[in-house]
Scaffold this active site. Sequence first.
Site, PDB file in Angstrom:
ATOM      1  N   LYS A  52       0.842  -1.203   0.000  1.00  0.00           N
ATOM      2  CA  LYS A  52       0.000   0.000   0.000  1.00  0.00           C
ATOM      3  C   LYS A  52       0.870   1.243   0.000  1.00  0.00           C
ATOM      4  CE  LYS A  52      -3.869  -2.275   2.300  1.00  0.00           C
ATOM      5  NZ  LYS A  52      -4.479  -2.673   3.567  1.00  0.00           N
ATOM      6  N   GLN A  96      -4.803  -1.554   9.648  1.00  0.00           N
ATOM      7  CA  GLN A  96      -4.747  -2.881   9.059  1.00  0.00           C
ATOM      8  C   GLN A  96      -5.338  -3.926  10.007  1.00  0.00           C
ATOM      9  OE1 GLN A  96      -3.768  -3.433   5.928  1.00  0.00           O
ATOM     10  NE2 GLN A  96      -3.983  -5.641   6.036  1.00  0.00           N
ATOM     11  N   ASP A 119     -11.207   2.820   3.935  1.00  0.00           N
ATOM     12  CA  ASP A 119     -11.543   1.392   3.904  1.00  0.00           C
ATOM     13  C   ASP A 119     -13.046   1.179   3.680  1.00  0.00           C
ATOM     14  OD1 ASP A 119      -9.672  -0.664   4.133  1.00  0.00           O
ATOM     15  OD2 ASP A 119      -9.345  -0.312   6.274  1.00  0.00           O
TER      16      ASP A 119
HETATM   17  N1  GUN Z   1      -6.929  -6.793   6.158  1.00  0.00           N
HETATM   18  C1  GUN Z   1      -7.150  -7.495   5.020  1.00  0.00           C
HETATM   19  N2  GUN Z   1      -7.741  -6.717   4.092  1.00  0.00           N
HETATM   20  C2  GUN Z   1      -7.896  -5.499   4.645  1.00  0.00           C
HETATM   21  C3  GUN Z   1      -8.438  -4.271   4.181  1.00  0.00           C
HETATM   22  O1  GUN Z   1      -8.921  -4.139   3.052  1.00  0.00           O
HETATM   23  N3  GUN Z   1      -8.393  -3.242   5.064  1.00  0.00           N
HETATM   24  C4  GUN Z   1      -7.887  -3.364   6.312  1.00  0.00           C
HETATM   25  N4  GUN Z   1      -7.904  -2.298   7.106  1.00  0.00           N
HETATM   26  N5  GUN Z   1      -7.380  -4.483   6.783  1.00  0.00           N
HETATM   27  C5  GUN Z   1      -7.384  -5.545   5.952  1.00  0.00           C
END
Ligand code: GUN
Length: 295
Positions: A52, A96, A119
């Site tokens: 990311k 995350q 998100d």
């Molecule tokens: N863990 C796995 N996929 C995601 C996501 O799209 N966002 C977040 N915050 N955590 C994750």
Amino acid sequence: MLIIDGKKVSLDLKNELKESVDNYKAQTGKVPGLTVIIVGKDPASQVYVRNKAKTCKEIGMISMVIEMPADTTEEHLLNTIKDLNNDPAVHGILVQQPLPKQIDEFAVTLAIDPSKDVDGFHPENLGRLVMGHLDKCFVSCTPYGILELLGRYNIETKGKHCVVVGRSNIVGKPMANLMLQKLEATNCTVTICHSATKNIPFYTQQADILIAAIGKAGFITADMVKPGAVVIDVGINRIEDASTKNGYRLVGDVDYEGVSAVASAMTPVPGGVGPMTIAMLLKNTLQSFQRTNGL
Ligand code: GUN
């Protein structure tokens, strides 16, 4: 059979986003900023967060990663989120998941300012999505990426039967609700299957568009798919494979080889839905920047 190439579409999208970021920078002197918080050292999460941050920088956005130890208290995390909510240079905040046991994930979701919740996990954003106010919310990145793929490949959706297998808050629920909306790449009749559904093949065999988000390698087999269906595979499962460098390889929730002989179009794993998720996160961050700056 048409292979829906998420890798290619995500590259196109990232180029488009970079162009927008460059233009806004020239116009306003400002750039969008995304802050990602990771608590603990889950190896898969570390890979996601690194990707990311890398992609964020590639397209000219400001990326900040806050790493916290696994024994971080909920209070400390919530205070950090509060500071980020008040920081005008931060347009997107992402914590995350999964989080360590001592931290309540829902409390964290609620603490993030909905206008920075790139998100799309906050109930305000999910609620707006359900009500069809897509221009005034953030759509969670994986379902949003699937919508983008369906749109860019001109997949006919109006009046089609879409079957979503999986009911997670991150994928299944927002996905099903999106496909239900009266939009160009949606407007479907929707069925949701889950772990308590009796006779899942009965439903999947009726799907014109089948979206698999179960988390089980090869769960969807050819006998479960209607000939000519469009099959979207959200799964990312590690299976042991001694012939590879890491000792594992990634496979989806769909038995690719079998189903590709039946489907009319399909997303591969890897290179399908996965690459779209980060691209949509950055699209959401750009959208947040545009909204706060009246652009
Ligand atoms: N863990 C796995 N996929 C995601 C996501 O799209 N966002 C977040 N915050 N955590 C994750």
